[in-house]
Structure formats: structure tokens, C-alpha cells
Design a protein around this motif. Structure first.
Motif: not given
Length: 256
Positions: A130-132, A137-140
Motif C-alpha cells: 500500500w502506498g508508494e 515492489l518490495f512486497v511484490q
């Protein structure tokens, strides 16, 4: 002298975070030989090099060159530092090491699924997409690594199965590290495939000051095999974990 193989169990020597650098030549051969004497196979939990350079990879291969037992490895974040993890992986593969990145293999009837994993935090403290765009991308990346682990586990058909990671899938084995960096030591997203595809044991590294053992929600043992942790927590013992898995009989091998 190599210890005779057990007729009832397959023995795995497991260690991570050996951090080979350009000056490591000759320093690890005795350690690897000791592991080979005790086990039927060697499992490496990532951070095999310090900066992920071709030179360090060559030194690592040289240290492993005298081994005749099967070696299975995943890479770690340090092996990615120079931006060429494929160089480290290829050097190992050329030396006969099975490098897993969302793949599976079999050693003496025991299935092994391997993936580096990624960060993101644990439980309610997990980072959300959520957010930027950078956060998403980090979570992905964490989700992608979890899917790779699930794909590898789904390929296994052996009665006994192991999971080999670098990042931790549970918070219990990073306890001892500063709480502020828990989110960078692993991710609960890696635990989810382990609940859908149960294994006998899970091995990881990365958390040098963590805790040697924990369990997943469904009770599967998880071992932190970072070499600095093993050296500190088990003084006087060889700094690798020796894990035994029952040998599969012909009858159980034929079972679906």
C-alpha cells in the motif's frame, strides 16, 4: 575417515552465512571435510560469498572442490550484492552444486525445495502493498519468492521433504536480533507455502544473532543455521547442523 552411512537415516549437514571472501582460500576446506565426514549431503543456506563477486565464487568453489558428497545450495542477499548473482550460481553449478531458486531436487529419496526468500516482516507487523510504488515492489518481491517456494514444494513427491531458504519464514528464529530489523530478516509470506505443503524441517540462515530453532504454526521445526550463530550457541561443536531423515523403504517410495 568418512563415517559409514546409516542404514536407517539420511544425514544432512546444514550451514549458511559462510561469507567467503577473496582471502578465504584454504580456511574452509577442513570445515567442509568435517561436514562431509558426518553427513550424506551438504546443504548451504545462502550468503555463501561476502560481496557476490566472481573472485569470491572461485574461492568458494575451490574450498568445496575436495568434496564428493552431494551439495545443494540457495543464494543469499550477500550473493546478490554485486548485482551478478548468476555468476555465483553458475560457478557453483559448474562445480556440481545444485543451486535452487524455486526448484526442487532429490537426495537419497529425500526431496528438497529451495529458494532465497525475502524480507517484509512477520504476522501483523508484515509490510503491506500500500502506498508508494517502491513499497509495492518490495512486497511484490516477497510474494514472488513465496510463490517460487510453493512451486518448488508442489513438485516434490517424496515421503520426506525439506525446505532450504536464506531468509526466515517465522519470527521465532530471528529472536535475539534487534527488533528494529526484524522486518529485514524474513517474512511470514514464506511460511504460507509451508502450511499448504508440509515438510519435515525448514532450514535458513541470515539472522546471525537469532535463535537456533522455532516452529511453524503447524509445528514443523525451523532451524536457523547461520554459521556465526552455530559457533556462538554451540561452543566446542562443529558449526553446522546435522539433521537426520529416515531412509525411505521401497514400499513407501511407491506410495502416492
Amino acid at each position: 575417515m568418512t563415517a559409514p552411512k546409516s542404514s536407517t537415516h539420511v544425514r544432512f549437514a546444514v550451514v549458511g552465512d559462510i561469507h567467503v571472501d577473496k582471502d578465504s582460500a584454504g580456511r574452509l576446506r577442513a570445515f567442509f571435510a568435517q561436514a562431509a565426514d558426518a553427513a550424506d549431503a551438504l546443504l548451504l543456506c545462502g550468503d555463501l560469498t561476502d560481496y557476490g563477486t566472481a573472485e569470491e565464487a572461485r574461492v568458494l568453489v575451490g574450498e568445496l572442490s575436495a568434496l564428493t558428497l552431494p551439495v545443494v545450495a540457495v543464494l543469499g542477499n550477500h550473493d546478490h550484492e554485486s548485482g551478478t548473482p548468476e555468476v555465483v550460481a553458475q560457478a557453483l553449478k559448474d562445480a556440481g552444486v545444485r543451486v535452487l531458486d524455486g526448484e526442487a531436487c532429490e537426495i537419497e529419496g529425500v526431496g528438497i525445495a529451495g529458494v532465497k526468500g525475502f524480507a517484509g516482516g512477520f504476522g501483523r507487523a508484515s509490510l503491506g502493498a500500500w502506498g508508494e510504488a517502491a513499497i509495492k515492489l518490495f512486497v511484490q518481491e516477497a510474494q514472488t519468492e513465496a510463490m517460487k517456494l510453493e512451486s518448488a514444494l508442489a513438485k516434490l513427491r517424496t515421503p520426506h521433504r525439506l525446505a532450504l531458504l536464506h531468509y526466515a519464514p517465522i519470527a521465532a528464529t530471528v529472536q535475539g536480533e534487534p527488533a528494529e530489523i526484524f522486518a529485514f530478516l524474513g517474512s511470514s509470506r514464506l511460511e504460507e507455502p509451508l502450511l499448504r505443503y508440509p515438510v519435515d524441517a525448514v532450514f535458513h540462515g541470515h539472522a546471525h544473532r537469532g535463535t537456533p530453532q522455532g516452529r511453524t504454526i503447524n509445528g514443523v521445526p525451523v532451524f536457523n543455521c547461520a554459521k556465526p550463530l552455530l559457533e556462538r550457541s554451540r561452543p566446542g561443536e562443529p558449526p553446522f547442523l546435522l539433521h537426520e531423515v529416515p531412509r525411505t523403504t521401497a514400499a513407501s517410495s511407491a506410495a502416492p
